[in-house]
Design an enzyme around this catalytic site. Sequence first.
Site, PDB file in Angstrom:
ATOM      1  N   TYR A 102       0.784  -1.231   0.000  1.00  0.00           N
ATOM      2  CA  TYR A 102       0.000   0.000   0.000  1.00  0.00           C
ATOM      3  C   TYR A 102       0.818   1.285   0.000  1.00  0.00           C
ATOM      4  O   TYR A 102       0.260   2.366  -0.161  1.00  0.00           O
ATOM      5  CB  TYR A 102      -0.972  -0.025   1.176  1.00  0.00           C
ATOM      6  CG  TYR A 102      -2.018  -1.100   0.991  1.00  0.00           C
ATOM      7  CD1 TYR A 102      -3.123  -0.884   0.174  1.00  0.00           C
ATOM      8  CD2 TYR A 102      -1.879  -2.355   1.586  1.00  0.00           C
ATOM      9  CE1 TYR A 102      -4.068  -1.878  -0.032  1.00  0.00           C
ATOM     10  CE2 TYR A 102      -2.822  -3.352   1.383  1.00  0.00           C
ATOM     11  CZ  TYR A 102      -3.906  -3.105   0.575  1.00  0.00           C
ATOM     12  OH  TYR A 102      -4.840  -4.092   0.358  1.00  0.00           O
ATOM     13  N   PHE A 122      -9.719  -4.701  11.178  1.00  0.00           N
ATOM     14  CA  PHE A 122     -11.039  -4.547  10.589  1.00  0.00           C
ATOM     15  C   PHE A 122     -11.014  -4.984   9.129  1.00  0.00           C
ATOM     16  O   PHE A 122     -11.867  -4.739   8.369  1.00  0.00           O
ATOM     17  CB  PHE A 122     -11.537  -3.091  10.708  1.00  0.00           C
ATOM     18  CG  PHE A 122     -10.529  -2.052  10.269  1.00  0.00           C
ATOM     19  CD1 PHE A 122     -10.379  -1.746   8.933  1.00  0.00           C
ATOM     20  CD2 PHE A 122      -9.728  -1.400  11.191  1.00  0.00           C
ATOM     21  CE1 PHE A 122      -9.454  -0.793   8.519  1.00  0.00           C
ATOM     22  CE2 PHE A 122      -8.808  -0.443  10.803  1.00  0.00           C
ATOM     23  CZ  PHE A 122      -8.675  -0.133   9.472  1.00  0.00           C
TER      24      PHE A 122
END
Length: 412
Positions: A126, A412
């Site tokens: 990322y 998450f």
Amino acid sequence: MTFDTRALAPENPQEWDTFFDRLERAFGGPPALPEERAQWRAVTEFDRTLAVRDGAELIGTAGAFSFRMTVPGGAALAVPGVTMVSVQPTHRRRGVLTGLMRTQLDDFRERGEAVAVLTASEPAIYGRFGYGIATKQLYGTIDTTRVAFARPAGAERIRFRFVSPADGLDACEAVYARLVPGRAGLLARAPGWAARFVLDPPAGREETGPLHCVLAEVDGETRGYARYAVADGWSNAGADGTIRLQDVEALDPVTYAALWNFLGSVDLTSSITFHNRPADDPLQHLASDPRRCRLGYRDGLHVRLVDIGAALAARTYTAPVDVVLDVEDAFCPWNSGRWRLSGDAKGAVCERTVDPAELELSIKELGAAYLGGFGLSAMAGAGLVREARPGALAEASAAFRGDPEPWLPHGF
């Protein structure tokens, strides 16, 4: 190549099932248990959950959750938590991930969200989209036959009480909610999220017994809690069980120390393993022998500034700062250029400027520094931040650093 990217339709349950099936296939491993799958569906925000198709075939996934995250200074900032990102093995290296990141970041900008966050299955992915590693997770395995924990005065007032994890959930969440404003990186629990922390289907226990919840109380008030499971073990020398700690929190140092003393004295166990505590966890000072805690760190939360001006103005700064940042952001070019940041412990302003650059860095490094866990000086030592005005680096690095260390307690 051009693929069809659109949000899931909430009125079509089969579409979500296909989405989750493809996600699981991309990640490999055993499928989620039915209880886990149902929990993920319950918190899905369909308008933020993207499916990419090549014709009729679903070949890419990505989602986002709407969180509120504490930033340095204690403000609660609305942030999207990027999640469920995958590309099918048949469609790698064809621009699917880049297209998903492009769609998401444009959407975040339109929604007025200044900062995006994620946790990464592979940290190397990322950075090219502007996400910087902003927090660390402390992990360890404590040999409780050799390690004792400090027991401060007042611990004798604390009483421990077992409750079922479900029955103790409200009390635990009340403790957590009081802690959220005090540490950057903590997420206020969105509706439906607390249930995942007490999800304990027998088929998912990985050779442990059931999840336990113990409340630490003073005069009937819950001051802390621990949730854990025990993996039993035996050797020729006797019992050799392991406490697998899920989480432990407290509202004061005495209760926190008392909880570790409790965990270290559970019968028939000889070790405690944990995978995610803050980098500055007091445990490191409570334990009598840190070498026998086998401590280490891994990356935690990754942060991406979507709107530099709004993001840097949303937090406060440990020391006064007045610096011109020259930021490179190829993926979100609206951020590129020079910004003057002026701020202190009371607040900040960050606006476009034509003044000469004093520090030069990319959006990735700015994201890594944003929550105060990583110093700009260390990044400069790696050649990633360049000082154009003498003294600007030390000033900015001191201002950005936070205390306590930022931390994300759960994924998450």
